[in-house]
Write a protein that holds these residues in place. Structure first.
Motif, mmCIF file in Angstrom:
data_model
loop_
_atom_site.group_PDB
_atom_site.id
_atom_site.type_symbol
_atom_site.label_atom_id
_atom_site.label_comp_id
_atom_site.label_asym_id
_atom_site.label_seq_id
_atom_site.Cartn_x
_atom_site.Cartn_y
_atom_site.Cartn_z
ATOM 1 N N ALA A 1 0.835 -1.209 0.000
ATOM 2 C CA ALA A 1 0.000 0.000 0.000
ATOM 3 C C ALA A 1 0.865 1.251 0.000
ATOM 4 C CB ALA A 1 -0.931 -0.009 1.206
ATOM 5 N N MET A 2 1.971 1.218 0.755
ATOM 6 C CA MET A 2 2.856 2.387 0.810
ATOM 7 C C MET A 2 3.562 2.599 -0.540
ATOM 8 S SD MET A 2 6.068 1.049 3.141
ATOM 9 C CE MET A 2 7.373 0.019 2.427
ATOM 10 N N ILE A 3 3.810 1.508 -1.268
ATOM 11 C CA ILE A 3 4.380 1.625 -2.620
ATOM 12 C C ILE A 3 3.335 2.244 -3.544
ATOM 13 C CG2 ILE A 3 5.437 0.368 -4.538
ATOM 14 C CD1 ILE A 3 7.040 0.333 -1.845
ATOM 15 N N GLY A 4 2.086 1.857 -3.321
ATOM 16 C CA GLY A 4 0.990 2.354 -4.157
ATOM 17 C C GLY A 4 0.743 3.849 -4.016
ATOM 18 N N ILE A 5 0.858 4.381 -2.788
ATOM 19 C CA ILE A 5 0.606 5.820 -2.617
ATOM 20 C C ILE A 5 1.698 6.635 -3.302
ATOM 21 C CG2 ILE A 5 1.725 6.000 -0.324
ATOM 22 C CD1 ILE A 5 -1.374 7.948 -1.558
ATOM 23 N N VAL A 6 2.947 6.150 -3.241
ATOM 24 C CA VAL A 6 4.022 6.832 -3.974
ATOM 25 C C VAL A 6 3.757 6.727 -5.475
ATOM 26 C CG1 VAL A 6 6.505 6.997 -4.392
ATOM 27 C CG2 VAL A 6 5.681 6.296 -2.148
ATOM 28 N N GLY A 7 3.288 5.543 -5.908
ATOM 29 C CA GLY A 7 2.954 5.346 -7.316
ATOM 30 C C GLY A 7 1.901 6.329 -7.791
ATOM 31 N N TYR A 8 0.882 6.540 -6.971
ATOM 32 C CA TYR A 8 -0.190 7.474 -7.351
ATOM 33 C C TYR A 8 0.334 8.905 -7.426
ATOM 34 C CZ TYR A 8 -4.375 10.358 -7.063
ATOM 35 O OH TYR A 8 -5.336 11.324 -7.294
ATOM 36 N N LEU A 9 1.117 9.312 -6.428
ATOM 37 C CA LEU A 9 1.669 10.668 -6.420
ATOM 38 C C LEU A 9 2.599 10.900 -7.615
ATOM 39 C CD1 LEU A 9 2.386 10.965 -2.576
ATOM 40 C CD2 LEU A 9 0.633 12.219 -3.858
ATOM 41 N N LYS A 10 3.365 9.865 -7.986
ATOM 42 C CA LYS A 10 4.236 9.978 -9.164
ATOM 43 C C LYS A 10 3.410 9.971 -10.459
ATOM 44 C CE LYS A 10 8.825 8.481 -7.790
ATOM 45 N NZ LYS A 10 10.014 7.706 -8.218
ATOM 46 N N TYR A 11 2.306 9.229 -10.452
ATOM 47 C CA TYR A 11 1.419 9.187 -11.623
ATOM 48 C C TYR A 11 0.896 10.583 -11.928
ATOM 49 C CZ TYR A 11 -2.275 7.641 -14.802
ATOM 50 O OH TYR A 11 -3.065 7.454 -15.914
ATOM 51 N N LEU A 12 0.507 11.296 -10.872
ATOM 52 C CA LEU A 12 -0.024 12.656 -11.049
ATOM 53 C C LEU A 12 1.022 13.580 -11.672
ATOM 54 C CD1 LEU A 12 -1.972 13.184 -7.681
ATOM 55 C CD2 LEU A 12 -2.890 12.501 -9.916
ATOM 56 N N LYS A 13 2.294 13.307 -11.407
ATOM 57 C CA LYS A 13 3.388 14.120 -11.953
ATOM 58 C C LYS A 13 3.840 13.639 -13.335
ATOM 59 C CE LYS A 13 6.900 14.419 -9.125
ATOM 60 N NZ LYS A 13 7.473 15.783 -9.108
ATOM 61 N N GLY A 14 3.332 12.472 -13.748
ATOM 62 C CA GLY A 14 3.789 11.892 -15.005
ATOM 63 C C GLY A 14 5.209 11.362 -14.908
ATOM 64 N N ASP A 15 5.600 10.965 -13.699
ATOM 65 C CA ASP A 15 6.969 10.493 -13.443
ATOM 66 C C ASP A 15 7.020 8.972 -13.629
ATOM 67 O OD1 ASP A 15 9.514 9.979 -12.593
ATOM 68 O OD2 ASP A 15 9.305 10.881 -10.607
ATOM 69 N N PHE A 16 7.234 8.542 -14.851
ATOM 70 C CA PHE A 16 7.199 7.127 -15.181
ATOM 71 C C PHE A 16 8.606 6.576 -15.456
ATOM 72 C CE2 PHE A 16 2.982 8.615 -17.094
ATOM 73 C CZ PHE A 16 2.304 8.389 -15.909
ATOM 74 N N ALA A 17 8.748 5.273 -15.262
ATOM 75 C CA ALA A 17 10.038 4.612 -15.509
ATOM 76 C C ALA A 17 10.060 4.008 -16.907
ATOM 77 C CB ALA A 17 10.261 3.515 -14.468
ATOM 78 N N ARG A 18 11.260 3.837 -17.437
ATOM 79 C CA ARG A 18 11.430 3.179 -18.730
ATOM 80 C C ARG A 18 11.558 1.669 -18.522
ATOM 81 N NH1 ARG A 18 13.754 6.484 -22.789
ATOM 82 N NH2 ARG A 18 15.132 4.781 -23.421
ATOM 83 N N GLN A 19 11.335 0.916 -19.575
ATOM 84 C CA GLN A 19 11.446 -0.542 -19.479
ATOM 85 C C GLN A 19 12.878 -0.992 -19.163
ATOM 86 O OE1 GLN A 19 9.735 -3.519 -19.628
ATOM 87 N NE2 GLN A 19 7.819 -2.431 -19.329
ATOM 88 N N GLU A 20 13.850 -0.113 -19.395
ATOM 89 C CA GLU A 20 15.251 -0.469 -19.115
ATOM 90 C C GLU A 20 15.590 -0.389 -17.626
ATOM 91 O OE1 GLU A 20 14.823 0.749 -23.266
ATOM 92 O OE2 GLU A 20 14.278 1.745 -21.405
ATOM 93 N N VAL A 21 14.645 0.075 -16.792
ATOM 94 C CA VAL A 21 14.901 0.256 -15.361
ATOM 95 C C VAL A 21 15.324 -1.073 -14.714
ATOM 96 C CG1 VAL A 21 12.503 -0.176 -14.619
ATOM 97 C CG2 VAL A 21 13.981 1.284 -13.227
ATOM 98 N N SER A 22 16.259 -1.003 -13.764
ATOM 99 C CA SER A 22 16.727 -2.219 -13.092
ATOM 100 C C SER A 22 16.686 -2.038 -11.581
ATOM 101 C CB SER A 22 18.149 -2.563 -13.537
ATOM 102 O OG SER A 22 19.022 -1.478 -13.248
ATOM 103 N N ALA A 23 16.648 -3.138 -10.876
ATOM 104 C CA ALA A 23 16.610 -3.107 -9.403
ATOM 105 C C ALA A 23 17.917 -2.552 -8.855
ATOM 106 C CB ALA A 23 16.365 -4.517 -8.867
#
Length: 340
Positions: free
Chosen positions: A312-334
């Motif tokens: 859930a805590m990952i999800g709230i950051v995901g939502y806040l980043k979604y609003l900013k259009g802050d998306f990752a590329r498929q090349e992203v790595s751990a």
């Protein structure tokens, strides 16, 4: 579908809990966690076993999260996942799954810093719950981290102090191991401490500059204390377990609170939030509330399910980043090490 509603699937796999959650905007619809009990027999998390268990758990956990939220995967707006910090093998499982599913569904992918998520968990929307006002101080305390962070905005954070060696969760678990308690021992120290005298035994509090922490010396002093006392009386730990646990807990919590008070005094910030697995500790929660009265703080304590690792805590950051259009590329790595 109402276009104002954004459904985020969140995946967390940084250590030994496989978790998935569905958020509708900032509201949690489901928050599923699969624990890995296999590590108990080893007295700690075994990375190779953790990553294998994640591979077994991730599909059923995601399926359960979608089912509980009553959401089809084609309704998802984006997928958020923990990129780091954490165990690399464990992170790879969540990262690979998130990338594949996002690619298959043709929706955005959002990377999340695990430690940032512990702090922003306070922004999960719940009835009768207020969120911290910026700027606020966050004490993030877990098995792997101990940090005091000044939070100026959702994504503007500055670490003011952190542990130079062991994290506070390690200090609890390793102390418990010295007492012969099973893993994870931190919650057991909290349990026994509630029946003991916190002033029964005195342990040294390390002198560390500025707002940083150190717990390795404390662990060593507890080891020598136990060795000395059991030499005098082989049944010492068994006879005094409650008092030993209470004294250890008192020492650790006092170290944390002293630094937090110092940080508040230096910055002038009286909005204080805690987060991370160790924030479930009953004595820490009590002390934070006491200081709200004594020092005029406004404090924020997360629900128990948002303290330990969860999606859930990952999800709230995901939502806040979604609003900013802050998306990752498929090349992203751990990233095993991921600075806040």
């Amino acid at each position: 579908m109402n276009t104002s509603k954004k459904y985020i699937l969140a995946i967390e796999s940084s250590c030994d809990d496989t978790a998935a959650a569905i958020l509708c905007n900032s509201t949690v619809l489901s928050n599923i966690v699969a624990n890995q009990e296999i590590h108990q027999q080893y007295g700690g998390v075994v990375p190779e076993l953790a990553s294998r268990a994640h591979q077994q758990n991730i599909v059923p956990v995601v399926h359960q999260a979608l089912a509980k939220a009553n959401i089809g995967k084609n309704e998802l707006s984006a997928i958020a996942f923990t990129r780091g910090p954490g165990l690399l093998g464990s992170l790879l499982v969540g990262t690979s799954f998130a990338k594949s599913l996002a690619l298959g569904l043709g929706i955005p992918l959002i990377e999340v810093n695990h430690m940032q998520a512990h702090i922003l968990a306070h922004f999960i929307k719940e009835e009768d719950k207020t969120v911290p006002n910026f700027p606020f101080l966050a004490l993030t305390i877990s098995g792997g981290h101990t940090q005091i962070v000044q939070v100026n905005d959702h994504f503007d954070m500055e670490i003011l102090g952190e542990s130079l060696d062991d994290a506070v969760g390690e200090a609890f678990d390793k102390s418990a191991k010295l007492l012969g308690l099973p893993y994870p021992g931190g919650p057991l120290i909290d349990k026994y401490a509630q029946k003991g005298n916190p002033k029964a035994f005195e342990f040294p509090k390390p002198k560390v500059e500025h707002l940083n922490f150190s717990f390795s010396g404390l662990k060593t002093s507890i080891l020598y204390f136990i060795q000395r006392k059991t030499k005098e009386n082989p049944d010492f730990v068994q006879e005094h377990l409650n008092d030993i646990c209470a004294s250890i807990q008192e020492t650790i919590v006092t170290i944390l609170m002293d630094k937090l008070k110092k940080a508040s005094k230096i910055t002038g910030i009286k909005e204080i939030a805690i987060g991370g697995g160790v924030s479930a500790n009953s004595e820490i929660r009590k002390r934070i509330r006491d200081m709200e009265q004594a020092l005029g703080w406004k404090t924020y304590i997360p629900k128990f399910e948002y303290c330990t690792d969860n999606a859930a805590m990952i999800g709230i950051v995901g939502y806040l980043k979604y609003l900013k259009g802050d998306f990752a590329r498929q090349e992203v790595s751990a990233k095993a090490r991921y600075i806040l």
